[in-house]
Write a protein that holds these residues in place. Structure first.
Motif, PDB file in Angstrom:
ATOM      1  N   PRO B  81      -2.859  -8.413 -45.980  1.00 58.32           N
ATOM      2  CA  PRO B  81      -3.661  -8.756 -44.794  1.00 58.32           C
ATOM      3  C   PRO B  81      -3.415  -7.898 -43.559  1.00 58.32           C
ATOM      4  O   PRO B  81      -2.326  -7.357 -43.360  1.00 58.32           O
ATOM      5  CB  PRO B  81      -3.261 -10.205 -44.512  1.00 58.32           C
ATOM      6  CG  PRO B  81      -1.940 -10.381 -45.140  1.00 58.32           C
ATOM      7  CD  PRO B  81      -1.895  -9.466 -46.324  1.00 58.32           C
ATOM      8  N   SER B 138     -10.259 -11.505 -45.575  1.00 57.76           N
ATOM      9  CA  SER B 138     -10.575 -10.228 -46.226  1.00 57.76           C
ATOM     10  C   SER B 138      -9.780  -9.996 -47.506  1.00 57.76           C
ATOM     11  O   SER B 138     -10.303  -9.449 -48.474  1.00 57.76           O
ATOM     12  CB  SER B 138     -10.301  -9.073 -45.255  1.00 57.76           C
ATOM     13  OG  SER B 138     -11.130  -9.176 -44.128  1.00 57.76           O
ATOM     14  N   VAL B 139      -8.501 -10.404 -47.520  1.00 57.13           N
ATOM     15  CA  VAL B 139      -7.669 -10.123 -48.689  1.00 57.13           C
ATOM     16  C   VAL B 139      -8.116 -10.956 -49.887  1.00 57.13           C
ATOM     17  O   VAL B 139      -8.228 -10.454 -51.007  1.00 57.13           O
ATOM     18  CB  VAL B 139      -6.173 -10.372 -48.376  1.00 57.13           C
ATOM     19  CG1 VAL B 139      -5.332 -10.273 -49.641  1.00 57.13           C
ATOM     20  CG2 VAL B 139      -5.693  -9.374 -47.333  1.00 57.13           C
ATOM     21  N   GLU B 142     -11.284  -9.396 -51.175  1.00 50.99           N
ATOM     22  CA  GLU B 142     -11.066  -8.094 -51.813  1.00 50.99           C
ATOM     23  C   GLU B 142     -10.345  -8.254 -53.151  1.00 50.99           C
ATOM     24  O   GLU B 142     -10.711  -7.618 -54.141  1.00 50.99           O
ATOM     25  CB  GLU B 142     -10.277  -7.180 -50.872  1.00 50.99           C
ATOM     26  CG  GLU B 142      -9.969  -5.797 -51.432  1.00 50.99           C
ATOM     27  CD  GLU B 142     -11.213  -4.937 -51.681  1.00 50.99           C
ATOM     28  OE1 GLU B 142     -12.272  -5.235 -51.093  1.00 50.99           O
ATOM     29  OE2 GLU B 142     -11.129  -3.978 -52.480  1.00 50.99           O
ATOM     30  N   LEU B 174     -15.728 -11.586 -40.383  1.00 54.57           N
ATOM     31  CA  LEU B 174     -15.285 -10.883 -41.589  1.00 54.57           C
ATOM     32  C   LEU B 174     -14.997 -11.876 -42.710  1.00 54.57           C
ATOM     33  O   LEU B 174     -15.252 -11.596 -43.882  1.00 54.57           O
ATOM     34  CB  LEU B 174     -14.015 -10.066 -41.286  1.00 54.57           C
ATOM     35  CG  LEU B 174     -14.250  -8.790 -40.475  1.00 54.57           C
ATOM     36  CD1 LEU B 174     -12.949  -8.327 -39.850  1.00 54.57           C
ATOM     37  CD2 LEU B 174     -14.841  -7.707 -41.369  1.00 54.57           C
ATOM     38  N   SER B 175     -14.475 -13.045 -42.356  1.00 52.65           N
ATOM     39  CA  SER B 175     -14.198 -14.062 -43.371  1.00 52.65           C
ATOM     40  C   SER B 175     -15.499 -14.600 -43.961  1.00 52.65           C
ATOM     41  O   SER B 175     -15.609 -14.786 -45.172  1.00 52.65           O
ATOM     42  CB  SER B 175     -13.400 -15.220 -42.772  1.00 52.65           C
ATOM     43  OG  SER B 175     -12.141 -14.766 -42.359  1.00 52.65           O
ATOM     44  N   GLN B 178     -16.971 -12.557 -46.636  1.00 54.65           N
ATOM     45  CA  GLN B 178     -16.348 -12.578 -47.958  1.00 54.65           C
ATOM     46  C   GLN B 178     -17.171 -13.448 -48.913  1.00 54.65           C
ATOM     47  O   GLN B 178     -17.098 -13.296 -50.131  1.00 54.65           O
ATOM     48  CB  GLN B 178     -14.902 -13.081 -47.891  1.00 54.65           C
ATOM     49  CG  GLN B 178     -13.996 -12.263 -46.965  1.00 54.65           C
ATOM     50  CD  GLN B 178     -14.112 -10.766 -47.186  1.00 54.65           C
ATOM     51  OE1 GLN B 178     -13.930 -10.282 -48.298  1.00 54.65           O
ATOM     52  NE2 GLN B 178     -14.447 -10.034 -46.134  1.00 54.65           N
TER      53      GLN B 178
END
Lengths: 320, 295
Positions: B81, B138-139, B142, B174-175, B178
């Motif tokens: 992260p 994001s992690v 991804e 950004l979340s 996802q």
């Protein structure tokens, strides 16, 4: 309709009230009131300029939710020709919080879909304050697939506080309806342009907002949760909404800096509702421009680019 | 253990002894109050042997117990992260991440592994709920996407165990994105006709339920898991009435047609493998070892 002013616009409201007063006495006064009005108008403009030059994220959120802000159906009339509204999800109901149908954009047939809020109390209730239920998202999906079949580009306008959280929504699988739209939109075989015209509230907004181009109006917001919701969870108090709004980065300006927006459209001084026609002209210009750019692409290239776009969203560190 | 000891309820057996043993060796079932020996509970995949209540299980343990022994190989663990918004509430997001990494022992809330399930090669991933409520930033997006792309590159099925409060607020929009990112890669999985099985576990809500968790070719839930779009408190505030018992539980979702089946955690390995074998057009499994310990 008289302009309504937000709290932070009070100094402007006072000036405007004074101007209104003067206009009434014009006929029976000797002094050159015309000159005085012009002077006050200039002052009001300057004041508006200075207030709007430094808006906080929370103030922008209030503008995005302004009761006089143009809504989807306003743009349907001012930007498009021959809008033909289509109703219903063919399964359960016609959700009035989402509207959609065929329309012409500068002569070209497109599918227009958008959230729709109500202008007065009665209409607000009828449209559930722009908060769709699963049937709204399923109606939208039906129209998207119709657009795909007849090769019409899809234009979606976002303006919702969020998907409706109610018992019926859960019974009819709100999650599944939103998820299905994300899934289908990511591989829809026509160009998709999304414009956030007001409030972009979380999954309820994204469910019609998976796109090739994202446009945001200058005073629109787009966020993962409402500032009030975020504040009550992380700060344990909805009163911290101003801090939360700032921390989450919900404004067009901030999201543009994060590289998540393709184009931010400047709004008329004081916001879109001060000059709806100017706003509509500007939005129309942007929609036509982006559509022209994409119409030269092959379907496969379009889908590949959309995948790369969606796939590339996120910030993380990777060791290799 | 004699047959006689076996039939005595464990609370009777254990109550007297529990006072003298170190804390943490015994766990009380939150559903039936039975006092359970921790090691026994672990062997039983955190399912109460008395009342079959499914307690939460750590993501890594979940995958290790699900995949054939010794086959799990972690993927995408190089993804870690960042703090794109320099977010802070009462604490800095950066500090929250560091603290969670320390107490949970994971870098973020998603673990992805390639491995085998009854000798079928698969990719399996699991949310770690203890890491900031299993929230998707994001992690998580991804890592999930890399897992699915590994499936696309190698023609493998994907299984995901979700357990999450939703999108991670501290990474803002950004979340939210996802959700579309993970849905997009799942759309590619579907086009490639590779099976994706979503297992929804307690709790799965918000942006995770409204994206990857509800997009399974098959949606399977564990018993009595809380699954929904909005949290029950938000709904109560909106509709101003008390919600009925069992609202937003797995059984409610099954009744309303949102999921395919409810499967006991102890049967998941066998059931998912059976389903996958059919979807992949393989012969039936020989599965002598898969009788549930509770049966």
């Amino acid at each position: 309709m008289a302009l309504s002013f937000l709290e932070f616009e009070q100094p402007i409201a006072e000036l405007e009230a004074k101007i209104e007063e003067l206009r009434f006495v014009t006929s029976d006064a000797e002094v050159n009131i015309g000159e005085e009005i012009a002077r006050l108008r200039a002052k009001s403009r300057a004041l508006t300029n200075s207030i709007f030059a430094n808006l906080t994220a929370w103030q922008v959120a209030q503008l995005a939710r302004h009761p006089q802000r143009p809504y989807t159906l306003d743009y349907a009339a001012s930007i498009f020709d021959e809008f033909q509204e289509l109703h219903g999800d063919r399964m359960y109901a016609d959700d009035l919080a989402i509207v959609g149908g065929f329309a012409r954009l500068a002569g070209r047939p497109v599918m227009l879909i958008g959230h729709q809020k109500g202008r007065d109390t009665k209409e607000r209730v009828r449209r559930n304050y722009g908060m769709p239920k699963p049937e709204g998202y399923r109606k939208a999906l039906r129209l998207m697939q119709l657009a795909e079949r007849f090769r019409m580009p899809l234009i979606t306008l976002i303006d919702t506080p969020g998907a409706y959280p109610g018992v019926g929504s859960e019974e009819r699988n709100q999650s599944g309806a939103i998820a299905r739209n994300l899934f289908e939109m990511s591989s829809l075989r026509v160009p998709v342009i999304t414009a956030v015209i007001g409030e972009g509230g979380s999954g309820g907004a994204l469910a019609i907002g998976v796109c090739d181009r994202l446009i945001m109006l200058q005073y629109s917001i787009y966020s993962v949760i409402s500032p009030e919701g975020c504040a009550s969870i992380l700060w344990k108090s909805a009163d911290k909404k101003e801090i939360a709004a700032d921390a989450m980065g919900i404004t067009a300006e901030r999201l543009d800096k994060l590289g998540l927006v393709d184009e931010v459209l400047r709004e008329p001084l004081g916001g879109a509702h001060r000059d709806p026609q100017e706003m509509a002209d500007s939005l129309k210009g942007a929609l036509v421009r982006h559509l022209d750019q994409m119409s030269q692409q092959s379907e496969d290239a379009l889908l590949q680019q959309r995948y790369e776009r969606l796939r590339g969203q996120g910030v993380y560190r990777a060791a290799n | 253990m004699t047959w006689f000891e076996k039939i005595i309820p464990s609370r009777i057996k254990t109550e007297r002894r529990s006072r003298s043993v170190p804390e943490g060796l015994w766990i009380k079932c939150p559903a039936c109050d039975a006092v359970l020996y921790r090691a026994e509970l672990e062997r039983n995949l955190q399912v109460c042997p008395k009342c079959s209540h499914h307690m939460r299980i750590e993501g890594r343990d979940r995958l290790m117990g699900f995949l054939d022994e010794g086959t799990g190989r972690e993927l995408a663990d190089e993804v870690e992260p960042e703090d794109p918004l320099r977010f802070r509430d009462s604490k800095k997001y950066r500090d929250r991440l560091t603290a969670a990494q320390k107490t949970v022992g994971e870098k973020d809330a998603m673990i992805v592994m390639a491995g085998a399930l009854h000798a079928i090669d698969v990719v399996a991933c699991a949310f770690e709920f203890r890491f900031l409520g299993g929230s998707m930033g994001s992690v998580v997006g991804e890592r999930f996407t890399r897992g699915a792309e590994h499936c696309l590159a190698n023609g493998l099925p994907l299984i995901c165990f979700s357990s999450s409060g939703g999108a991670r607020m501290q990474e803002g929009l950004l979340s939210l994105l996802q959700m579309s990112k993970t849905s997009a890669v799942l759309s590619r999985m579907a086009q490639a006709k590779l099976p994706y099985i979503s297992v929804l576990t307690d709790p799965t809500t918000g942006g995770v339920s409204a994206s990857l968790a509800m997009l399974g070719d098959l949606n399977i839930a564990e018993p009595r898991a809380l699954i929904g779009f909005a949290g029950p408190r938000v709904i109560e505030q909106t509709v101003r009435e008390t919600l009925p018992e069992g609202f937003q539980r797995s059984e409610f979702l099954l009744e309303h047609g949102a999921i395919d089946m409810i499967v006991d955690r102890r049967d998941l390995r066998g059931r998912v493998a059976t389903l996958l074998a059919m979807m992949l057009g393989r012969p039936p499994l020989v599965r002598a070892d898969e009788t549930s310990p509770s049966l």
